[in-house]
Design an enzyme around this catalytic site. Sequence first.
Site, PDB file in Angstrom:
ATOM      1  N   ARG A  69       1.117  -1.324  -0.503  1.00  0.00           N
ATOM      2  CA  ARG A  69       0.179  -0.108   0.133  1.00  0.00           C
ATOM      3  C   ARG A  69       1.052   1.267  -0.396  1.00  0.00           C
ATOM      4  O   ARG A  69       0.772   2.232  -0.256  1.00  0.00           O
ATOM      5  CB  ARG A  69      -0.845   0.108   1.699  1.00  0.00           C
ATOM      6  CG  ARG A  69      -2.175  -1.367   0.914  1.00  0.00           C
ATOM      7  CD  ARG A  69      -2.760  -1.318   2.545  1.00  0.00           C
ATOM      8  NE  ARG A  69      -4.184  -2.234   1.573  1.00  0.00           N
ATOM      9  CZ  ARG A  69      -5.101  -2.610   2.405  1.00  0.00           C
ATOM     10  NH1 ARG A  69      -5.169  -1.871   3.757  1.00  0.00           N
ATOM     11  NH2 ARG A  69      -5.997  -3.375   2.189  1.00  0.00           N
TER      12      ARG A  69
ATOM     13  N   TYR B 158      -6.157   0.046  -6.505  1.00  0.00           N
ATOM     14  CA  TYR B 158      -6.002  -1.791  -6.175  1.00  0.00           C
ATOM     15  C   TYR B 158      -4.964  -1.527  -5.422  1.00  0.00           C
ATOM     16  O   TYR B 158      -5.037  -0.257  -4.526  1.00  0.00           O
ATOM     17  CB  TYR B 158      -5.173  -1.980  -7.431  1.00  0.00           C
ATOM     18  CG  TYR B 158      -3.900  -1.427  -8.124  1.00  0.00           C
ATOM     19  CD1 TYR B 158      -3.281  -0.140  -7.115  1.00  0.00           C
ATOM     20  CD2 TYR B 158      -2.696  -1.599  -9.465  1.00  0.00           C
ATOM     21  CE1 TYR B 158      -2.143   0.459  -8.324  1.00  0.00           C
ATOM     22  CE2 TYR B 158      -2.644  -1.436  -9.989  1.00  0.00           C
ATOM     23  CZ  TYR B 158      -1.304   0.190  -8.815  1.00  0.00           C
ATOM     24  OH  TYR B 158      -0.269   1.000  -9.996  1.00  0.00           O
ATOM     25  N   GLU B 159      -4.956  -2.878  -4.562  1.00  0.00           N
ATOM     26  CA  GLU B 159      -4.176  -2.655  -3.104  1.00  0.00           C
ATOM     27  C   GLU B 159      -4.742  -2.132  -2.293  1.00  0.00           C
ATOM     28  O   GLU B 159      -4.850  -1.550  -0.466  1.00  0.00           O
ATOM     29  CB  GLU B 159      -3.211  -1.830  -2.964  1.00  0.00           C
ATOM     30  CG  GLU B 159      -1.349  -2.545  -3.838  1.00  0.00           C
ATOM     31  CD  GLU B 159      -1.416  -4.324  -3.678  1.00  0.00           C
ATOM     32  OE1 GLU B 159      -1.626  -4.726  -2.580  1.00  0.00           O
ATOM     33  OE2 GLU B 159      -0.925  -4.663  -4.579  1.00  0.00           O
ATOM     34  N   GLY B 160      -6.402  -2.504  -2.419  1.00  0.00           N
ATOM     35  CA  GLY B 160      -7.588  -2.216  -1.184  1.00  0.00           C
ATOM     36  C   GLY B 160      -7.718  -0.468  -1.538  1.00  0.00           C
ATOM     37  O   GLY B 160      -7.124   0.189  -1.637  1.00  0.00           O
TER      38      GLY B 160
END
Lengths: 582, 582
Positions: free
Chosen positions: B292, B432-434
């Site tokens: 993140r 992306y990545e949450g």
Amino acid sequence: MTFRAPVRDLAFALRHVADFGRLADAYPEADADTVDAVLEAAGVFASEVLAPINRQGDLVGAKLENGVVRSAPGFADAYKAFAEAGWTSLAASPDHGGQGLPKALEIATLEMVQAANMAFGLCPMLSLGAIEALALHGTDRHKSVFLPKLVSGEWTGTMNLTEPQAGSDLAALTTMATPDGQGGYTLSGQKIFITWGDHDATDNIVHLVLARTPDAPPGVKGISLFLASKVLVDDEGKMGAGNDVRVGGLEHKLGIHGSPTCVMLFEGAKAELVGKLHQGVAHMFTMMNAARLQVGAQGTAIAERAYQQALNFSLERVQGRSAWTGAYPSRLFDHPDVRRTLLLMKAKIEAARGICLSTAVAADLAHAAADEETRAAAKLREELLTPIAKAWSTDVGVEVASLGVQIHGGMGFIEETGAAQHYRDARITPIYEGTNGIQAIDLIGRKLGLADGQAVADLMDDIRDTIEALKAAEASLTPVASRLEAALNAAASATAWLVERRARAMPDALSGATAYLKLLGDTVGGWMLAKGALAPEAEALRGQLLRVYAESVLAQVPGQLAAVTLGDADIVAVTPEALGVH
Amino acid sequence: MTFRAPVRDLAFALRHVADFGRLADAYPEADADTVDAVLEAAGVFASEVLAPINRQGDLVGAKLENGVVRSAPGFADAYKAFAEAGWTSLAASPDHGGQGLPKALEIATLEMVQAANMAFGLCPMLSLGAIEALALHGTDRHKSVFLPKLVSGEWTGTMNLTEPQAGSDLAALTTMATPDGQGGYTLSGQKIFITWGDHDATDNIVHLVLARTPDAPPGVKGISLFLASKVLVDDEGKMGAGNDVRVGGLEHKLGIHGSPTCVMLFEGAKAELVGKLHQGVAHMFTMMNAARLQVGAQGTAIAERAYQQALNFSLERVQGRSAWTGAYPSRLFDHPDVRRTLLLMKAKIEAARGICLSTAVAADLAHAAADEETRAAAKLREELLTPIAKAWSTDVGVEVASLGVQIHGGMGFIEETGAAQHYRDARITPIYEGTNGIQAIDLIGRKLGLADGQAVADLMDDIRDTIEALKAAEASLTPVASRLEAALNAAASATAWLVERRARAMPDALSGATAYLKLLGDTVGGWMLAKGALAPEAEALRGQLLRVYAESVLAQVPGQLAAVTLGDADIVAVTPEALGVH
């Protein structure tokens, strides 16, 4: 994804937000039944004919083949059906074959067209500019030969302004119009970014072109407006030989692929003067307000399309557990953060829609109200709101299209989903017909001074009336009154500061131009939502949208005053070298 | 457009904003000369090798041919050079062939890589996640056979999480890992959105895959982490047969076309358990913070690239008359509204850079500080700042990329110019990545409660120290102290409200999650710029950026409190029917 034309929302906004009822005397034929029928029919055309070809327009786009533009799949047929159904003539004068309905109704119908298919919608939008120019400034020949064909949609129109070195700066343009000795002119030069500059949907195209004449004064004072048709036409309207106008290329753009953006080469093209010599820029600006308002409606439109797509996705996609219901898996719609985002998108769309339609009603009143006083006041309102309608609504378009991608998560980044196209298409709207920076400069440079400040004072008076109505309304709306009042006070302070600085330190004022347009636009947007919530027949949703907007947008307006009044002290001293450029 | 690696700005941010000096004891080898040399060399590689192939990566993209992915033109060779130069091993442990330098330095170098070529940068970024997972949870075999190859860059790694029905919701994933009776597993299932899932730049690819085992508990508690390499490898590291892993397709995306986003089909692939059975999600989350943060740095990076492009254009393009100099024609840079925009872009970039690098320094201290107390406090800071670094910086990336297009005017919409690519590429980073919505929920759901609120209390104490320093500094900085103090007070109020609501009315808190992350991020961003302006060797620009940010961003923070504390009353009652969906 299916597109639902927002017929009910547009009818509501016309009546309860934009005060369409004020047009009753000037446009008696535009009664409630007619408005409903026109909106309904336009909605059907937009959703059933134009929306289905939007994705192919993006994927395949317009192509240049052997020097002529081939429209995107289905676009030429759709255009012919559009013209046959009368959608190009709604607000044109009956003198030229038009239906004489209000522009506000035209803007409402075109918003649905732009939402369904923005690349397509640009074609009739540019024709409207040509119709306006010829109706106001054309010769008898222009009005008898070209105007009826544009109004009927048999031919389309274009506006040729930009050149490689002359974008926002029209003074720099160099295209030459040389008298041909027979009362006409010969055009030579290159124009770029010409929307629908060529296509195969009609037999002829009417180009309006800004150019200089030999020995004209330098700068904008030497520019005149000319008409050059793709195919030459005699006085009886009979088409003859092709003109020396050529497509030099098509741009490869971020979005609106279905709209051919042409390099136009005028290589000795026969042309006719429109209006007065050296008055080309002034003539062009008489259509500019209308074109800018159209682009504002495009911003609203692309936001509406992106919002619908995100809303539909949020109802279909299940993921995670809802904090409200505890159900697993739950629709995205049932997650608080997602639903708040959707409501904020919807609130901004209704605010932008209200601003654009109010501007259009002002334009109609300015044109057709019976008494001079009403016409003058409406003209001020139209002029003041136009840069806000253009810039604020298109910023909303980009913002909402981006939020629309976000709500889709990873699927939003995949082109097949469709959300990405809206994000790409939307991005042109803050740029063309005068960048939003130009709108902000127009707002503080010209519009604040209109009638010695009366334009903005009148606007603020009207907003104050609505604040009083909110205070007197049901308890759920009274807290909003304070938010709107605080925003209005900030707008008044910002305006007073700018008016003072404009007079003696223009760079200080210009430094805060964009911040001011946003501050005023946020405030006016809140006013629009308040008018909707106060309407006698307003559903609960109108109050919900207003409160979400008041706490999320209006509450931040007073804090924006600092950005307006920052001045230029900290930027005037910054050099490229200090920024690392050597 | 040439890309200038922001080496000086990164060195400044590391030292004066992110307190890199605190790492001196834990990383004695990372002295000033080393830092400068590493940044300089990475900058040269980024600008000379990676930036020149960025546009081809966008235009041509990665292709799927006969079941295998062919990298975009020049990407495979560039990757080999990247690995040979040692850029994949900077922060890895010397135990596995790494250089053992701080992650903060790695983030700084990768920011330049991402700015030069985001599609390329994703490849090493994903490998870093695999390196972290295997270093923490791998078996001896993983550490001897796979880890050194990933660290050297001879092989690359991927993370296989998402499935069509399981995006943000990992609990829904269904890929199965069945014991093969010989200590291994057989993987069956489909994964989507797998970044660099296949390519031709290395001989082997190490896939880390989340999957369920038979009879595992439902939900996230039944998920384990597996390793499946593209080519099977024996215990001596010798490559054997291909594994049953197949690329099912490549996504057609809005941006990062040079990064192959694969559908991966595991059809009886041989796999090995990584870490403990049913601990897959926990293991995955140990790398998630790092990933993140990397995405946050990508947001900073794409903003830097877009800003440079806009700045360069503003220096080359002449248009109109400058309100400052009166010169005609003037550079765009010499128009106040344009220069203000550029300064605001730059200020937000420096704020985002400061947040990301501060998070990285906290991660390094949490990992390597000598005393337990420092490590614990740093861990809290890393955990608290990570969602802000990810979400706030990527929102800045999208915003600045959009402003970058805008400054170009019509040219910004033309793909050849390059500004449009940044606008497209940037859009994936908030997803992306949450998603950034997930980050906001993580912030209020998990991070506010860390150590009973001590994490956020510590952060606010540190900001207060800087406010005191601003008050004591030269007169030009003291007004900023009030702005930062007002913002911090709003952040404290918002935090207190959320902590109270979290405990008894979670939907109220969740409704304001995104608004809170923005409020806190805006405040922390101002803190970062203040630290820069207070640095003993700060140039005038640092104060200018701080003041522009203070008046344009910090001044609006108190007004954001209303959006955080609005609650869910107005959204809980809204139905799809009320929104026009039937």
